[in-house]
Structure formats: structure tokens, C-alpha cells
Write an enzyme that holds these catalytic residues in place. Structure first.
Site, mmCIF file in Angstrom:
data_model
loop_
_atom_site.group_PDB
_atom_site.id
_atom_site.type_symbol
_atom_site.label_atom_id
_atom_site.label_comp_id
_atom_site.label_asym_id
_atom_site.label_seq_id
_atom_site.Cartn_x
_atom_site.Cartn_y
_atom_site.Cartn_z
ATOM 1 N N GLU A 80 29.346 2.469 38.681
ATOM 2 C CA GLU A 80 30.576 3.240 38.596
ATOM 3 C C GLU A 80 31.265 3.273 39.957
ATOM 4 O O GLU A 80 32.208 4.018 40.161
ATOM 5 C CB GLU A 80 30.323 4.648 38.068
ATOM 6 C CG GLU A 80 29.438 5.512 38.921
ATOM 7 C CD GLU A 80 29.380 6.935 38.370
ATOM 8 O OE1 GLU A 80 28.733 7.108 37.338
ATOM 9 O OE2 GLU A 80 29.965 7.831 38.985
ATOM 10 N N CYS A 112 26.196 6.588 34.648
ATOM 11 C CA CYS A 112 24.912 6.166 35.220
ATOM 12 C C CYS A 112 24.141 5.190 34.332
ATOM 13 O O CYS A 112 23.019 4.816 34.656
ATOM 14 C CB CYS A 112 24.046 7.384 35.506
ATOM 15 S SG CYS A 112 24.771 8.505 36.696
ATOM 16 N N HIS A 234 16.260 8.555 33.433
ATOM 17 C CA HIS A 234 17.345 8.682 34.401
ATOM 18 C C HIS A 234 17.099 9.949 35.210
ATOM 19 O O HIS A 234 16.591 10.946 34.687
ATOM 20 C CB HIS A 234 18.711 8.754 33.700
ATOM 21 C CG HIS A 234 19.815 9.025 34.664
ATOM 22 N ND1 HIS A 234 20.047 8.209 35.744
ATOM 23 C CD2 HIS A 234 20.723 10.037 34.745
ATOM 24 C CE1 HIS A 234 21.066 8.696 36.442
ATOM 25 N NE2 HIS A 234 21.490 9.807 35.860
#
Lengths: 348, 131
Positions: A80, A112, A234
Site C-alpha cells: 500500500e 495489508c 497478520h
């Protein structure tokens, strides 16, 4: 057999401590450290960006893959923080590693989750026979607005994976994705810093999505948490992956090798991919690894990896992620960090 | 740097491509059309090693305007195992601890950004070898 034939990571050497950021904003460092389960984060120097991190990670992946870069049929970079608004990162990476012009390039974006997106597509292209090898990268030099909670965690790093069918290090046995429209974190066009929805980023976003992906892939694979040697989630901070792991029935021992956020911060698209590199670094043939990414907006990609015998010869062909994380570290003060991250406005 | 020049120099700047004279073996970086040692015109493409040793260096404290944010920084010449020498910026280092003879690794980095609107130029810089 389709899976990872080469993997590599890159992490900048500079770090800033939570105390140093909290000092500037009059915040309580122990509360942030406890709340985020995070003590420091990586900081990129001005000459480091998503492209340079991706090139370094890709070169480490090539060292482990032992293949000719010309055999790579596609280069996908998920981030990103692509350096350009219009111009691909992938072409620069492809040019630098020498796999041009006979390759397909694309840049992916999904907060993400952009890195695991590249991995997912890469596996599909190899499995279908469209490409012999695909290079999939997740990397970011993420930005957090000054004084915002994100500033304590937004970090930099990248991981690269070469997907192929021959001499696989970790076979991908199952994949599953869980997607909904959940606006928990975003950045509008021309805005410098992202915005987030505070506590809404937790239960309705991260936890619901990661748990949904976990339930989906466990059902699809016919497995339970006990069947895995390691799991990587994550990691927007240190706390979320530990909490979701506990909710799902995973132990700390399964989580810890890929749990890097406490010392690395949140590397966004690089987060779960770098966690996978550090887990592969210590895994044994036959180990089963579950990886679940998360991208705001929102979605999770889940993968089941089965490590092969080739890990024994491949893991030390390139630098280990723990070396990049723990050695040769330089701590910077907030002023240096602000300069490096272009947070200081200068006269034109 | 104009985009066409960045594009023209990519093989050398991005992939460290050099050429070896097929007659006398002299290595050129960047490549040449005619060998200045033996006059031969045929070359073999090679890629330079990723590591070298620091031959000499200096610290720039008054830089050109486009590098003002980076000062003070070091510029050095490294020597590869094949004898070739290359000049470049030394980064991620403590300037007081740089030593001639020190092992250096080449890393792909941004070189110029041309403010916020120009084409980004990339090349290799030297980093003290630490693993």
C-alpha cells in the site's frame, strides 16, 4: 506439487522505540507498549522504499530457489506504499533481478493483504501451467500520522516468494479466502496518511475476518489447530495475533516463530509474509504451517503449507530473517525518524 | 536525471552488468564498444559480484543540493575480487567507524527522487558487510 521454491526477506536496519515516539506526544509509553504488545519498529532510510525492499527480498528468494531469473513468468508486488501513484513497482523489480522482458507484471493493493494476494495469484498461475515460476512479493514502508496510534506500529519490510512446481521447499496444500466490505481502515486519493475506525478495526474487522478465514480453511483441509506445527497471523500489533490465536485454539509455541511485530512493528503487506519466512527458517521437513493474512477493507487469505526435505539445504542459502531482525540495529531519535519519513515540511 | 538516461543505464545501475574483452580479458564497467587495452570489439556480458573491499573513501559535508538531506555521507571506491573498482555512496554506516579494507556489500537503493514529481532513479550503494 505447487508451492514455494525460494523465499527471502528484507528489513531496514533502523529502529525507533515506543518510548521515543511517546515522549514527543506526551503519551504514556508503558500503556502503549502493553496495549500494543510492541516495543519498537523498523524505520526505512530515505533511500529505502517498497521497490528497494522488494528487490533485496527477491534476491534472497533467488539465492534459495537456485533458478534462472529468466524462467520467472510473472512478478507481482503487493503493497500500500508503492512509490508511484502511476507506474508499476513490479517492472523495476523485474528489471533489477533480470527477468525482463518475457514476464507479466502487476502491482497489487489491498491494505495489508496485498502481499498474500500476490502469493495467491502466483500459486494459481503456476498450478494452471501458465507460468513456470512466479515471484510474489509483499512489502511496505507504511505511514502512520504523527501522534496517531498507528505511528507506534507502522513499519517497513518485505518478503518475496518464488512459486513453482519443481524442488519445492513448502507445498501449498490448501488455500481459502474470506472477504467482506468492512471499512475499518482506508486512505483516500491524495491523502498522505491513512485513517482508521478506532476500535471498529478489532472485533468486526480483524477478528471476524481472520476467524472466518481460519474456520474456512480448517474445514476445507479437514484439519484442526493441533494438526499444525506453526501458525502465522497478520500482525498489526503484537496483541492481535496472540489474541486471535488463543481464540482459535493455537498455542504460543505455534505462534511465536512468525510473531515478529513486538520488535518489527506492522510491516503491512509484508507482515504475515515476513512471519512465514522466519517460520520457514526454523521449520523441519514435514512441518505443517498455517498462514492467515488480513487486509482492511476487508479480507484474509489463508494457506496451508507442508514443508519438504528441501528446506534443509535451502534455508541457509540466504540470510535468515532473525538475523535481519535482531542484528546490526541502529536506533534513531524522533527528529531523525521524522526527517527519514518526510514528516517535516520544508520550503520549496 | 532525465528518464531516457535512467532507462539507458538500467543494465549497469540495476543489474551491475559489465563486459569482459574476449581477447585480453579486461573488464569494463560500464561496458565499452572497443577494448582500450587490445582494441578488440567482442565482449562477454558478466554481472559484477555483490561484495567488494573498501579501497578509499571521503565524507561529504557540503553536498550538491539534491543530496542535502543526506549530508554528511560517505563516498567510497570499492575493489571487487576481479580487480574492477567502482565508486558509490556508503550508507547504513557509522562514518567514524569506516575503515579502508572493510568488506562492503552492494544494495539496491534510491539514488535521486527529483523532488516529489520526477522519475525515481535507483542504483547500488555500498553497505558495510555485517552478516
Amino acid at each position: 506439487m505447487v508451492g514455494i521454491v525460494g523465499y527471502g526477506a528484507q528489513i531496514p536496519r533502523h529502529r525507533i522505540k515506543v518510548e521515543e515516539i511517546a515522549k514527543v506526544w506526551g503519551a504514556d509509553a508503558p500503556s502503549y507498549k502493553k496495549g500494543l504488545m510492541l516495543s519498537e519498529k523498523s524505520v526505512p532510510t530515505p533511500d529505502v522504499d517498497t521497490i528497494t525492499l522488494s528487490v533485496a527480498a527477491a534476491r534472497n528468494a533467488l539465492k534459495r530457489a537456485l533458478i534462472n531469473p529468466k524462467d520467472i513468468g510473472a512478478v507481482y508486488v503487493g503493497s500500500e506504499s508503492h512509490p508511484y501513484a502511476v507506474k508499476p513497482s513490479g517492472t523495476t523489480v523485474a528489471e533489477a533481478i533480470g527477468c525482463v522482458p518475457d514476464c507479466h507484471c502487476a502491482d497489487f493493493e489491498f491494505a495489508c493483504k496485498a502481499g498474500s494476494e500476490a502469493m495467491f495469484v502466483g500459486l494459481g498461475l503456476v498450478k494452471s501451467g501458465f507460468c513456470k515460476y512466479v515471484l510474489a512479493i509483499g512489502g511496505d514502508t507504511s505511514q502512520g500520522a504523527p501522534g496517531d496510534a498507528l505511528e507506534y506500529s507502522a513499519a517497513a519490510g518485505a518478503a518475496a516468494f518464488i512459486m513453482g512446481k519443481k524442488d519445492v521447499i513448502a507445498e501449498c496444500t490448501h488455500t481459502y479466502s474470506f472477504m467482506t466490505d468492512t471499512p475499518d481502515f482506508w486512505r483516500r486519493e491524495h491523502e498522505f496518511y491513512p485513517q482508521h475506525a478506532g476500535r471498529f478495526t478489532g472485533e468486526p474487522a480483524y477478528f471476524r475476518t481472520v476467524k472466518g478465514a481460519a474456520a474456512g480453511i480448517l474445514k476445507k483441509a479437514g484439519m484442526t489447530p493441533k494438526d499444525f506445527d506453526y501458525v502465522i497471523f497478520h500482525q498489526p500489533n503484537g496483541k492481535f495475533p496472540q489474541r486471535v490465536g488463543k481464540m482459535l485454539g493455537f498455542t504460543k509455541k505455534q505462534i511465536e516463530p512468525g510473531w515478529l511485530a513486538p520488535r518489527l512493528g506492522n510491516t503491512y503487506s509484508g507482515a504475515s509474509p515476513i512471519g512465514l519466512t522466519s517460520t520457514l527458517d526454523i521449520s523441519k521437513p514435514g512441518d505443517k504451517i498455517l498462514m492467515i493474512s488480513y487486509g482492511s477493507g476487508a479480507g484474509s487469505d489463508a494457506f496451508v503449507w507442508k514443508v519438504t526435505d528441501r528446506i534443509k539445504e535451502a534455508r541457509d542459502l540466504a540470510v535468515r530473517t532473525s538475523t535481519l531482525l535482531d542484528k546490526n540495529i541502529t536506533y534513531v531519535d524522533y527528529g531523525t525518524y521524522a526527517k527519514y519519513r518526510h514528516k517535516i515540511l520544508k520550503n520549496k | 536525471m532525465f528518464p531516457s538516461r535512467i532507462w539507458r543505464e538500467m543494465p549497469q545501475r540495476y543489474r551491475l552488468e559489465a563486459s569482459t574483452c574476449k581477447k585480453c580479458g579486461k573488464i569494463f564497467y560500464p561496458p565499452r564498444l572497443i577494448c582500450d587495452k587490445c582494441g578488440y570489439r567482442k565482449f562477454e556480458k558478466i554481472n559484477l559480484p555483490e561484495e567488494g573491499k573498501l579501497k578509499t573513501f571521503t565524507v561529504i559535508r557540503t553536498p550538491a543540493s539534491q543530496f542535502s538531506d543526506e549530508a554528511p555521507y560517505a563516498i567510497g571506491i570499492i575493489r571487487f575480487s576481479n580487480g574492477l573498482q567502482m565508486m558509490g555512496q556508503i550508507v547504513d554506516c557509522d562514518l567514524e567507524k569506516l575503515k579502508i579494507g572493510q568488506a562492503m556489500r552492494l544494495e539496491f537503493r534510491r539514488v535521486q527522487t527529483h523532488d516529489t514529481h520526477g522519475v525515481l532513479s535507483y542504483a547500488h550503494k555500498f553497505v558495510p558487510k555485517w552478516y
